[in-house]
Design a protein around this motif. Sequence first.
Motif, PDB file in Angstrom:
ATOM      1  N   GLY A  75      21.736 -47.982 -26.212  1.00  0.00           N
ATOM      2  CA  GLY A  75      20.805 -48.036 -25.096  1.00  0.00           C
ATOM      3  C   GLY A  75      19.604 -48.886 -25.421  1.00  0.00           C
ATOM      4  N   SER A  77      15.502 -49.340 -25.095  1.00  0.00           N
ATOM      5  CA  SER A  77      14.327 -48.492 -24.989  1.00  0.00           C
ATOM      6  C   SER A  77      13.086 -49.343 -25.231  1.00  0.00           C
ATOM      7  CB  SER A  77      14.404 -47.370 -26.034  1.00  0.00           C
ATOM      8  OG  SER A  77      13.295 -46.517 -25.936  1.00  0.00           O
ATOM      9  N   PHE A 113      21.376 -46.900 -20.086  1.00  0.00           N
ATOM     10  CA  PHE A 113      19.943 -46.634 -20.157  1.00  0.00           C
ATOM     11  C   PHE A 113      19.416 -46.457 -18.746  1.00  0.00           C
ATOM     12  CE2 PHE A 113      20.431 -51.161 -19.805  1.00  0.00           C
ATOM     13  CZ  PHE A 113      19.398 -51.592 -18.991  1.00  0.00           C
ATOM     14  N   SER A 114      18.220 -45.956 -18.655  1.00  0.00           N
ATOM     15  CA  SER A 114      17.592 -45.797 -17.344  1.00  0.00           C
ATOM     16  C   SER A 114      16.344 -46.662 -17.280  1.00  0.00           C
ATOM     17  CB  SER A 114      17.230 -44.331 -17.087  1.00  0.00           C
ATOM     18  OG  SER A 114      16.273 -43.882 -18.029  1.00  0.00           O
ATOM     19  N   CYS A 115      15.959 -46.981 -16.047  1.00  0.00           N
ATOM     20  CA  CYS A 115      14.736 -47.750 -15.831  1.00  0.00           C
ATOM     21  C   CYS A 115      14.107 -47.312 -14.513  1.00  0.00           C
ATOM     22  CB  CYS A 115      15.024 -49.248 -15.829  1.00  0.00           C
ATOM     23  SG  CYS A 115      15.863 -49.852 -14.354  1.00  0.00           S
ATOM     24  N   ASP A 183      13.040 -39.144 -28.722  1.00  0.00           N
ATOM     25  CA  ASP A 183      13.459 -40.075 -27.668  1.00  0.00           C
ATOM     26  C   ASP A 183      14.153 -39.247 -26.600  1.00  0.00           C
ATOM     27  OD1 ASP A 183      13.046 -42.943 -28.762  1.00  0.00           O
ATOM     28  OD2 ASP A 183      13.906 -41.848 -30.438  1.00  0.00           O
ATOM     29  N   TRP A 186      16.503 -42.797 -23.385  1.00  0.00           N
ATOM     30  CA  TRP A 186      16.280 -44.160 -23.863  1.00  0.00           C
ATOM     31  C   TRP A 186      16.474 -45.109 -22.742  1.00  0.00           C
ATOM     32  CZ3 TRP A 186      20.755 -43.502 -27.769  1.00  0.00           C
ATOM     33  CH2 TRP A 186      21.996 -43.699 -27.169  1.00  0.00           C
TER      34      TRP A 186
END
Length: 186
Positions: A75, A77, A113-115, A183, A186
């Motif tokens: 991922g 981060s 991953f996320s945003c 974390d 991430w």
Amino acid sequence: MTTMVTYPEAELPARLAAQVADLEAQAWPGAGAGHDPALAPEVVLLLDEEGTVLASLALLRKTIRHGGRTYRAAGLSAVVTRESARGRGHGGRLVAAARAALAADPAVDLVLFSCDRPLVPFYEAAGFTRLPGTVLVGGTPEQPLATDAPGFAKEVLADFPGADTGADAFAGARIALYPGLVDRLW
């Protein structure tokens, strides 16, 4: 002229680590610097000719279980660009290079991953795919943090470099990431 470099986080030279910590503190006041060593953090930097960090991100890795299978996941981060260097494509170049490096790594089955929602087009331009309805559940089983928590406007993005890994197994799913309390996502 710019240079891209990658370091295991534990080996990041102090001069560069201080710059990364300053950039992250500006972007996320109050957040701690650094990542959980259990996630094998690597820091990818874009430096100008004087060695100033223009943009930075961390690559994190862990094994996850989903749909009865085990995947080697990675991922992104702490993706950040120096405020004075924004709007010049540095962040996009860094993210695209990170995606290419992860895609070429035979030890990575998938990237998740996320945003924040407004950043989705930025990551899509670098080659990542948005997974509508997918939720990452981070933290720990005892203290979970999900990307669909109230007031948490996040989207999940992915890349699937593993030969037999596809978006259909992850679209619209809740994925137990559980990277820990350092974390949380991430």
